[in-house]
Design a protein around this motif. Sequence first.
Motif, PDB file in Angstrom:
ATOM      1  N   ASP A   1       0.812  -1.220   0.000  1.00  0.00           N
ATOM      2  CA  ASP A   1       0.000   0.000   0.000  1.00  0.00           C
ATOM      3  C   ASP A   1       0.847   1.272   0.000  1.00  0.00           C
ATOM      4  O   ASP A   1       0.310   2.375  -0.044  1.00  0.00           O
ATOM      5  CB  ASP A   1      -0.922   0.032   1.227  1.00  0.00           C
ATOM      6  N   VAL A   2       2.189   1.119   0.073  1.00  0.00           N
ATOM      7  CA  VAL A   2       3.085   2.281   0.143  1.00  0.00           C
ATOM      8  C   VAL A   2       3.531   2.665  -1.263  1.00  0.00           C
ATOM      9  O   VAL A   2       4.138   1.860  -1.972  1.00  0.00           O
ATOM     10  CB  VAL A   2       4.316   1.975   1.017  1.00  0.00           C
ATOM     11  N   LEU A   3       3.228   3.912  -1.652  1.00  0.00           N
ATOM     12  CA  LEU A   3       3.632   4.409  -2.969  1.00  0.00           C
ATOM     13  C   LEU A   3       5.091   4.837  -2.960  1.00  0.00           C
ATOM     14  O   LEU A   3       5.865   4.448  -3.817  1.00  0.00           O
ATOM     15  CB  LEU A   3       2.755   5.588  -3.388  1.00  0.00           C
ATOM     16  N   PHE A   4       5.443   5.659  -1.978  1.00  0.00           N
ATOM     17  CA  PHE A   4       6.828   6.095  -1.832  1.00  0.00           C
ATOM     18  C   PHE A   4       7.054   6.660  -0.440  1.00  0.00           C
ATOM     19  O   PHE A   4       6.104   6.880   0.330  1.00  0.00           O
ATOM     20  CB  PHE A   4       7.213   7.119  -2.914  1.00  0.00           C
ATOM     21  N   LEU A   5       8.312   6.861  -0.101  1.00  0.00           N
ATOM     22  CA  LEU A   5       8.705   7.438   1.184  1.00  0.00           C
ATOM     23  C   LEU A   5       9.537   8.684   0.931  1.00  0.00           C
ATOM     24  O   LEU A   5      10.359   8.720   0.018  1.00  0.00           O
ATOM     25  CB  LEU A   5       9.522   6.449   2.021  1.00  0.00           C
ATOM     26  N   LYS A   6       9.324   9.685   1.767  1.00  0.00           N
ATOM     27  CA  LYS A   6      10.034  10.950   1.616  1.00  0.00           C
ATOM     28  C   LYS A   6      10.698  11.330   2.928  1.00  0.00           C
ATOM     29  O   LYS A   6      10.064  11.318   3.984  1.00  0.00           O
ATOM     30  CB  LYS A   6       9.065  12.052   1.181  1.00  0.00           C
ATOM     31  N   SER A   7      11.962  11.665   2.858  1.00  0.00           N
ATOM     32  CA  SER A   7      12.697  12.071   4.048  1.00  0.00           C
ATOM     33  C   SER A   7      12.313  13.487   4.458  1.00  0.00           C
ATOM     34  O   SER A   7      12.247  14.394   3.637  1.00  0.00           O
ATOM     35  CB  SER A   7      14.203  12.003   3.779  1.00  0.00           C
ATOM     36  N   GLU A   8      12.046  13.651   5.753  1.00  0.00           N
ATOM     37  CA  GLU A   8      11.726  14.965   6.322  1.00  0.00           C
ATOM     38  C   GLU A   8      12.597  15.155   7.558  1.00  0.00           C
ATOM     39  O   GLU A   8      12.141  15.073   8.683  1.00  0.00           O
ATOM     40  CB  GLU A   8      10.238  15.047   6.680  1.00  0.00           C
ATOM     41  N   HIS A   9      13.895  15.388   7.326  1.00  0.00           N
ATOM     42  CA  HIS A   9      14.863  15.565   8.412  1.00  0.00           C
ATOM     43  C   HIS A   9      14.920  14.296   9.275  1.00  0.00           C
ATOM     44  O   HIS A   9      15.301  13.249   8.799  1.00  0.00           O
ATOM     45  CB  HIS A   9      14.540  16.810   9.223  1.00  0.00           C
ATOM     46  N   VAL A  10      14.516  14.372  10.555  1.00  0.00           N
ATOM     47  CA  VAL A  10      14.548  13.197  11.428  1.00  0.00           C
ATOM     48  C   VAL A  10      13.277  12.365  11.277  1.00  0.00           C
ATOM     49  O   VAL A  10      13.122  11.338  11.943  1.00  0.00           O
ATOM     50  CB  VAL A  10      14.730  13.601  12.903  1.00  0.00           C
ATOM     51  N   TYR A  11      12.384  12.788  10.427  1.00  0.00           N
ATOM     52  CA  TYR A  11      11.145  12.067  10.167  1.00  0.00           C
ATOM     53  C   TYR A  11      11.148  11.501   8.748  1.00  0.00           C
ATOM     54  O   TYR A  11      11.913  11.922   7.894  1.00  0.00           O
ATOM     55  CB  TYR A  11       9.926  12.982  10.323  1.00  0.00           C
ATOM     56  N   THR A  12      10.261  10.545   8.515  1.00  0.00           N
ATOM     57  CA  THR A  12      10.010  10.028   7.170  1.00  0.00           C
ATOM     58  C   THR A  12       8.502   9.994   6.949  1.00  0.00           C
ATOM     59  O   THR A  12       7.759   9.515   7.816  1.00  0.00           O
ATOM     60  CB  THR A  12      10.583   8.621   6.983  1.00  0.00           C
ATOM     61  N   GLU A  13       8.071  10.486   5.822  1.00  0.00           N
ATOM     62  CA  GLU A  13       6.652  10.496   5.502  1.00  0.00           C
ATOM     63  C   GLU A  13       6.358   9.385   4.496  1.00  0.00           C
ATOM     64  O   GLU A  13       7.002   9.290   3.453  1.00  0.00           O
ATOM     65  CB  GLU A  13       6.231  11.843   4.930  1.00  0.00           C
ATOM     66  N   LEU A  14       5.407   8.522   4.841  1.00  0.00           N
ATOM     67  CA  LEU A  14       4.986   7.443   3.967  1.00  0.00           C
ATOM     68  C   LEU A  14       3.741   7.880   3.205  1.00  0.00           C
ATOM     69  O   LEU A  14       2.734   8.255   3.813  1.00  0.00           O
ATOM     70  CB  LEU A  14       4.667   6.176   4.768  1.00  0.00           C
ATOM     71  N   TYR A  15       3.827   7.839   1.894  1.00  0.00           N
ATOM     72  CA  TYR A  15       2.688   8.176   1.043  1.00  0.00           C
ATOM     73  C   TYR A  15       2.003   6.869   0.653  1.00  0.00           C
ATOM     74  O   TYR A  15       2.604   6.008   0.023  1.00  0.00           O
ATOM     75  CB  TYR A  15       3.150   8.943  -0.182  1.00  0.00           C
ATOM     76  N   LEU A  16       0.720   6.745   1.020  1.00  0.00           N
ATOM     77  CA  LEU A  16      -0.005   5.505   0.846  1.00  0.00           C
ATOM     78  C   LEU A  16      -1.102   5.626  -0.215  1.00  0.00           C
ATOM     79  O   LEU A  16      -1.385   6.716  -0.718  1.00  0.00           O
ATOM     80  CB  LEU A  16      -0.637   5.079   2.177  1.00  0.00           C
ATOM     81  N   LYS A  17      -1.691   4.497  -0.524  1.00  0.00           N
ATOM     82  CA  LYS A  17      -2.836   4.492  -1.431  1.00  0.00           C
ATOM     83  C   LYS A  17      -3.973   5.327  -0.846  1.00  0.00           C
ATOM     84  O   LYS A  17      -4.017   5.578   0.367  1.00  0.00           O
ATOM     85  CB  LYS A  17      -3.326   3.054  -1.661  1.00  0.00           C
ATOM     86  N   ASN A  18      -4.894   5.726  -1.693  1.00  0.00           N
ATOM     87  CA  ASN A  18      -6.078   6.481  -1.282  1.00  0.00           C
ATOM     88  C   ASN A  18      -5.733   7.808  -0.627  1.00  0.00           C
ATOM     89  O   ASN A  18      -6.427   8.275   0.286  1.00  0.00           O
ATOM     90  CB  ASN A  18      -6.954   5.637  -0.333  1.00  0.00           C
ATOM     91  N   ASN A  19      -4.604   8.398  -1.079  1.00  0.00           N
ATOM     92  CA  ASN A  19      -4.185   9.721  -0.615  1.00  0.00           C
ATOM     93  C   ASN A  19      -3.934   9.788   0.891  1.00  0.00           C
ATOM     94  O   ASN A  19      -4.032  10.855   1.499  1.00  0.00           O
ATOM     95  CB  ASN A  19      -5.229  10.779  -0.998  1.00  0.00           C
TER      96      ASN A  19
END
Length: 240
Positions: free
Chosen positions: A156-174
Amino acid sequence: MDKIKILVVEDEIIIADNLCDVIEELGYEALEPALNYTEALEFIQEKKPDLAILDIQLGGKKTGIDLAKEIIKNYNFPYIFLTSNSDEATIREVKGLNPPAYLVKPFTKEELYASIEIVLHNFLEEKLKSNDKSEASKDSIFTKDKGIYKKILLEDVLFLKSEHVYTELYLKNNKKQLVRASLNSIIDKLNSNFIRVHRSYVININFIDEVNSSNLKVGGDVIPIGNTHKDDLFNRLNFI
């Protein structure tokens, strides 16, 4: 297909040369034999053998058993013990390492061939099982949200984006999920569908819609392609 490379570690040069001749006759590639522990390590690092035949008794303080321990600890290839001693003390010491094979001198050409083939086969089987098990376990990850760990399916994970000490997971269905973890620490928990395309992005190749020389599109989002990651990405994709 490249020949299997075999390193003989034997301190008696005549025996070592004869053994290498037999190995060549059996259709393998015999590397230059090593006469002691130090020389063997140099050859392992330089030649990267597929298998080693280790005489237990070597000239110097270090034995073939010491070399086997080093191979187990720092290298990933099988070995066969070779010795003229089959006494209880030697067997007891060798058994502690659970060696893939053990040949007692003198041995026949057929016995050597059987040992080599069985050891290589078992090593490959174990490696495949290990890879399958590791890959099979990587179908999901758990992220912490308000003290509770929630399961996210990697499919269900489209891509991951680094946000400094965090990581944002972009999933299906926005949907999105922000986790307090670096991108580098998460990469090892992903399966083979994921590939790094930029220092700040890891994408699921199953969701690539478009790609050009500088960026790609995943689920409507445009993601840059870093120069150092371009070749790895393009080698994974099927271009016509």
